[in-house]
Write a protein that holds these residues in place. Structure first.
Motif, short mmCIF file in Angstrom:
data_model
loop_
_atom_site.label_atom_id
_atom_site.label_comp_id
_atom_site.label_asym_id
_atom_site.label_seq_id
_atom_site.Cartn_x
_atom_site.Cartn_y
_atom_site.Cartn_z
N ARG A 465 -19.26 7.81 -14.64
CA ARG A 465 -19.24 6.83 -15.72
C ARG A 465 -20.65 6.27 -15.97
O ARG A 465 -21.08 6.12 -17.12
N ARG A 469 -22.90 6.25 -19.26
CA ARG A 469 -23.39 5.00 -19.86
C ARG A 469 -24.90 5.07 -20.08
O ARG A 469 -25.42 4.51 -21.05
N GLN A 473 -23.00 7.13 -23.81
CA GLN A 473 -21.70 7.72 -24.15
C GLN A 473 -20.60 6.77 -23.67
O GLN A 473 -19.90 7.04 -22.71
N GLU A 475 -17.79 5.85 -24.88
CA GLU A 475 -16.37 6.20 -24.97
C GLU A 475 -15.91 6.82 -23.65
O GLU A 475 -14.83 6.51 -23.15
N ILE A 476 -16.75 7.68 -23.07
CA ILE A 476 -16.40 8.30 -21.80
C ILE A 476 -16.35 7.24 -20.71
O ILE A 476 -15.41 7.18 -19.91
N ASP A 478 -15.80 4.05 -21.03
CA ASP A 478 -14.66 3.15 -21.20
C ASP A 478 -13.35 3.85 -20.86
O ASP A 478 -12.41 3.22 -20.36
N LEU A 479 -13.31 5.14 -21.13
CA LEU A 479 -12.10 5.90 -20.80
C LEU A 479 -11.86 5.84 -19.29
O LEU A 479 -10.76 5.54 -18.82
N ASN A 482 -10.81 2.32 -18.33
CA ASN A 482 -9.44 1.99 -18.74
C ASN A 482 -8.40 2.73 -17.90
O ASN A 482 -7.36 2.18 -17.56
#
Length: 503
Positions: A465, A469, A473, A475-476, A478-479, A482
């Motif tokens: 992650r 970051r 990126q 979205e990756i 945060d995916l 989450n």
RNA sequence: GGCCGCGUACCCAAGUGGUUCAAGGGGACGGAUUGCAAAUCCGUUAUUCGUCGGUUCGAAUCCGACCGCGGCCUCCA
């Protein structure tokens, strides 16, 4: 600073002075072991555990006795229903109770005498009352004659004549002189099992409910002792009768101070044994079940969050709020360990020892403020063991430390001096918490399902992650966050890197 | 009916005569911080303490009445 304790006998707070300088004797009414103990049975022990810790801190040598009532009508009934012996049932439930108290860190009880083991002494006491004319025998039963006891009712503020005036004849029982007379000795019924039949001058039988406490306290603490405790519901008739039968024999004051704790409620109702609706709740409120469901420190914290004389309402929402409050401390402790390398649970320098060297203004302010809070904490405890106010002070100290960490930018620059002071302030916080039996050991951070592999996998995901970051990126990133969140793993991006904890 | 206790913000909960006495926690809402969050910090959230009277220079705090809740008076921590 002087300790004041609310005395039910005088209905006011009194300056505490033990009978023998430096020593304190405490007797707490324990459970009748006929059903599994519920949360209400833990309240007294937890409170008196704190009382003992605090008195010990103040330099007293405390002798604390909690009795086990293992001879009683209800045990006989329950044992018969289960098809086990009275002794078997009583020992089993006693062990459960002792285990539950140990889980709650109530480890400071000095003696837990069983009623069944003091029967000869009780007989001696009863005979003494008969000899002095305070008791009489009727068909193998022995009753205390409340009519002979001038100040009967002084604890609960009742007068026997008024109290029982116009009562139904049923209360008179067989051959009682006054309706308020209570049994010191109960003649055995043919149907009753042998392990509750004790020989006596009045024939086989067993002691009445109250006599055990009078006798065991006298044997273990002396005829006059300092503090007698129990639930509010015991004031009458139990404690009233204890006073009557003790003082009538000795002509000495029985307990000097009576401390009564509020009753635990569930949906604003007392946790009672007879209420049908309560029976279901009782199952959940059993200590063994609660201890399986919640950390014991949470239960202790909840009990101590209100004053001991106030009733405690037990519910999911109060538990939940308490858990979130406690987390504040746990997070602070983790933060301190991470930033300072000092383990708050281990012995360390406390902030009062750094008073002289706090030259930096913000460090000086921290020392001064924490010391002021420490004083407030002790004042609260001196004021009838106001643990609720004391816990409020602990939160204030936690706030002071967190603020200091922010102000000194400890997360970013790990300067030597702020680390020392933050760690020392936390040691003081832990020290005070331990007077309440809190923060004795690190809270469990992991769940039973956790293992080294899952820890490594989370670390791996955090690395992936952070790589994402760095190249924006999100979205990756945060995916991953989450999805971990859905698994109950909470990621925290801090100035010095990413950490995780369980929700 | 008698005795006892309680009634403080959205929830929990300290405070029992007067300058920091309306603590503290949860929740909510702003702000700082963060890519966004989380955590942490800052701020806001009861001119008011069940109701109505009384005492007092002054009361959430003392007194009285009333309302509501609970406990004990039978076993109960």
């Amino acid at each position: 600073m002087t300790l004041r304790i609310h005395n039910t006998l005088s209905k006011q707070k009194e300056l505490f002075n033990p009978i023998v300088a430096g020593r304190v004797g405490i007797y707490l009414c324990g459970p009748t072991v006929y059903k599994p103990a519920h949360i209400g049975h833990a309240v007294g022990p937890v409170i008196f555990d704190v009382v003992k810790r605090y008195l010990t801190y103040k330099g007293f040598q405390v002798n604390w006795v909690v009795n086990i009532t293992d001879v009683d009508d209800k045990i006989i009934t329950e044992a018969a229903a289960r098809g086990v012996s009275v002794t078997q049932l009583a020992r089993e439930l006693e062990q459960q109770y002792v285990d539950a108290l140990a889980a709650l860190d109530v480890t400071s009880i000095d003696a837990m005498p069983r009623a069944s083991e003091y029967v000869p002494q009780m007989i001696e006491h009863i005979q003494g009352l008969i000899d002095r004319g305070y008791a009489y025998v009727v068909d193998g039963d022995v009753y205390f004659d409340v009519g002979k006891d001038d100040d009967y009712g002084k604890l609960s503020n009742r007068k026997p004549e008024e109290q029982f005036a116009g009562t139904r004849d049923g209360l008179l029982g067989k051959g009682k002189r006054n309706p308020g007379d209570f049994a010191l000795w109960k003649a055995a019924k043919p149907s009753e099992p042998d392990d509750v039949k004790f020989p006596s001058p009045w024939g086989p039988g067993r002691p009445g409910w109250h006599i055990e406490c009078s006798v065991m306290s006298a044997r273990l603490l002396g005829e006059t002792f300092d503090i007698h405790g129990g639930g509010m519901d015991l004031i009458f008739p139990h404690h009233e009768n204890e006073i009557a039968q003790s003082e009538s024999l000795t002509d000495k004051p029985f307990a000097r101070i009576w401390m009564h704790n509020g009753l635990t409620r569930f949906n604003t109702k007392k946790i009672s044994k007879s209420d049908a609706e309560m029976q279901k709740a009782m199952q959940e409120l059993q200590l063994t079940n609660l201890l399986a469901k919640y950390p014991s420190e949470l239960l202790r914290f909840l009990i101590l969050s209100s004053h001991y004389r106030a009733p405690i309402d037990f519910s999911d929402s109060t538990i939940d709020a308490a858990r979130k409050g406690l987390d504040t401390f746990y997070r602070l402790f983790e933060r301190i360990e991470r930033l300072t390398g000092s383990n708050p649970y281990e012995a360390g320098v406390r902030i009062e020892q750094l008073f002289e060297v706090a030259t930096d203004p913000s460090a000086h302010a921290l020392v001064k403020d924490v010391l002021a809070e420490q004083l407030r904490f002790l004042e609260a405890m001196d004021d009838d063991f106001n643990t609720a106010a004391a816990i409020g002070v602990l939160f204030d100290i936690a706030g002071l430390i967190n603020r200091y960490i922010e102000q000194s930018r400890l997360e970013i620059r790990r300067s030597e001096q702020p680390r020392t002071f933050a760690a020392a302030a936390t040691h003081t916080l832990v020290f005070l918490g331990r007077l309440l039996g809190m923060f004795l050991r690190p809270a469990k951070k992991q769940s039973p399902g956790d293992d080294a592999l899952s820890g490594d996998l989370i670390a791996l995901l955090i690395d992936v992650r952070n790589q994402a970051r760095q190249t924006r990126q999100f979205e990756i990133g945060d995916l991953i966050r989450n999805r971990l969140d859905a698994l109950g793993i909470l990621l925290e991006d801090r100035p010095d890197g990413t950490g995780w904890r369980r929700k």
